[in-house]
Design an enzyme around this catalytic site. Structure first.
Site, PDB file in Angstrom:
ATOM      1  N   PHE A   1       6.964 -17.047  13.453  1.00 34.73           N
ATOM      2  CA  PHE A   1       6.981 -16.842  14.902  1.00 34.73           C
ATOM      3  C   PHE A   1       7.529 -18.091  15.590  1.00 34.73           C
ATOM      4  O   PHE A   1       7.311 -19.214  15.121  1.00 34.73           O
ATOM      5  CB  PHE A   1       5.577 -16.568  15.429  1.00 34.73           C
ATOM      6  CG  PHE A   1       5.003 -15.239  15.002  1.00 34.73           C
ATOM      7  CD1 PHE A   1       5.009 -14.151  15.866  1.00 34.73           C
ATOM      8  CD2 PHE A   1       4.446 -15.084  13.741  1.00 34.73           C
ATOM      9  CE1 PHE A   1       4.472 -12.931  15.479  1.00 34.73           C
ATOM     10  CE2 PHE A   1       3.909 -13.862  13.343  1.00 34.73           C
ATOM     11  CZ  PHE A   1       3.923 -12.789  14.217  1.00 34.73           C
TER      12      PHE A   1
ATOM     13  N   THR B   1       5.291 -13.822   8.166  1.00 35.79           N
ATOM     14  CA  THR B   1       6.139 -13.711   9.355  1.00 35.79           C
ATOM     15  C   THR B   1       6.197 -15.059  10.055  1.00 35.79           C
ATOM     16  O   THR B   1       5.171 -15.714  10.236  1.00 35.79           O
ATOM     17  CB  THR B   1       5.610 -12.642  10.322  1.00 35.79           C
ATOM     18  OG1 THR B   1       5.621 -11.367   9.683  1.00 35.79           O
ATOM     19  CG2 THR B   1       6.490 -12.560  11.569  1.00 35.79           C
TER      20      THR B   1
END
Length: 391
Positions: free
Chosen positions: A275, A273
């Protein structure tokens, strides 16, 4: 999203002050504090005079208000050590609050133990991570000086883009000042004494459930969606469920006193992921280290218009790493008249683009100057160092 097995019936308040971390002393009382006026940088925008492309950050002054931070004791019966000291997530109603203490405060979405909390710690080691109920709350917390930064997900290698945060980037006057990649490693959690064969259902965020499809299918369990992974762990611990498990992090297991029945249960080991690190003011871009720049723009309708827009980067050997299109919220449809078939309706799109160049470079400035010649709207969301570390 499927209906959640629990509902928040009250607005939780965060534990502010120097003791506001996970192991804060719950007996500390909030104090009256005054927030000093500080400059707030306006969103980066391109100079409209003469077609200049350099980003220009304007500065306003924010008038501080003396406000009181509030505490609310948790009543959840969570089977874990020191559970009463966990910080409560900020909610929208907390936006009028103020904070005390000198620690660097970073907002993230979710409960303690969420992957976003780990990403915030990776981005800002030794920070005070402040949980927020929603993405909107984290944006508001930065704008209202409740926290110093926010670390929020923007895309996942398996699940794709987080569209809500793309929309919020345009709605709020925050700047991207960095990025961090975090490897997501899902665990199957349950209360002590519960075995895999006892499980009838598993709770987690919809994306986490989808990313563990193979493992959960083999278990033959019912999958139930909740707001976030840590929230699932909190729920099964608070209710001492003996037939339910949760897909969450190993940190969530430690916080909520759960056993780890299985580790790394995601279908794909490369589950990353990305960010974004958000701040009230932009950082000054440089050219002596790898930088990335994020922009958003819109175009007139017509053949080859998007090709022409992307060509301004190709002509200057600027590499694009991301392009995302989103319909405009305020006017999703555009009506045109082609002169023969009568009025035609098109979706009016915004294009979010990331490219590998610093706004300090003349090459990037010339590319955006060129793009502005035919773009109907153009905004620089941030120019920031690329994350070159291992996820």
């Amino acid at each position: 999203m499927n209906s959640t097995p629990f509902a928040r019936t009250r607005s939780f308040k965060p534990r502010f002050g120097a003791e506001g971390g996970r192991r804060a002393n719950g007996n500390k009382q909030p104090s009256q504090v005054a927030v000093r006026p500080r400059p707030i940088a306006l969103a980066m925008a391109l100079d409209h005079g003469g077609g200049g492309a350099a980003a220009d950050a304007s500065v306003n002054n924010a008038v501080g208000l003396g406000l009181r931070a509030s505490l609310e004791e948790t009543t959840a019966d969570v089977a874990c050590k020191d559970s009463q000291s966990l910080p409560r997530p900020l909610s929208i109603s907390d936006a009028s609050g103020s904070v005390n203490g000198s620690r660097f405060r970073v907002a993230y979405q979710g409960l303690p133990g969420a992957y976003s909390e780990a990403a915030a710690a990776k981005a800002y080691p030794n920070c005070e991570a402040v949980p927020c109920e929603q993405f909107d709350t984290a944006f508001d917390a930065v704008e209202r000086w409740l926290v110093d930064r926010a670390v929020l997900p923007i895309e996942n290698s398996l699940g794709g883009s987080i569209h809500r945060n793309y929309d919020l980037l345009l709605r709020h006057n925050l700047h991207i000042v960095g990025e961090v990649k975090y490897a997501v490693r899902h665990c199957l959690l349950a209360n002590p004494g519960v075995k895999k064969e006892d499980l009838k259902r598993v709770l987690s965020h919809p994306q986490a459930l989808a990313q563990c499809e193979t493992t959960l299918a083999k278990l033959g369990v019912v999958r139930e969606s909740v707001d976030d992974t840590a929230g699932a762990a909190n729920f099964i611990a608070a209710h001492k469920l003996q037939d339910a498990g949760a897909v969450a992090s190993s940190l969530a297991a430690e916080i909520y006193g759960l056993d780890i029945l299985a580790r790394d249960i995601q279908d794909d080991s490369d589950n990353i992921t990305r960010f974004l690190m958000l701040a009230r003011e932009p950082i000054i871009p440089v050219i002596d280290r790898p930088f990335k720049t994020s922009i958003v723009f819109s175009l007139e309708e017509g053949p080859g218009v998007l090709f022409k827009a992307l060509a301004v980067f190709a002509l200057r050997d600027i590499n694009l790493t991301k392009i995302e299109s989103r319909p405009r919220k305020n006017k999703p449809l555009r009506i045109t008249d082609d002169g023969s078939n009568g009025p035609l309706k098109y979706f009016d799109y915004l294009f979010y683009v990331d490219f590998e160049a610093s706004m300090a470079s003349h090459n990037a400035q010339n590319a955006l100057r060129h793009l502005k010649e035919f773009a109907t709207f153009l905004k620089v969301l941030g120019s920031y160092p690329r994350d070159m570390s291992e996820a």
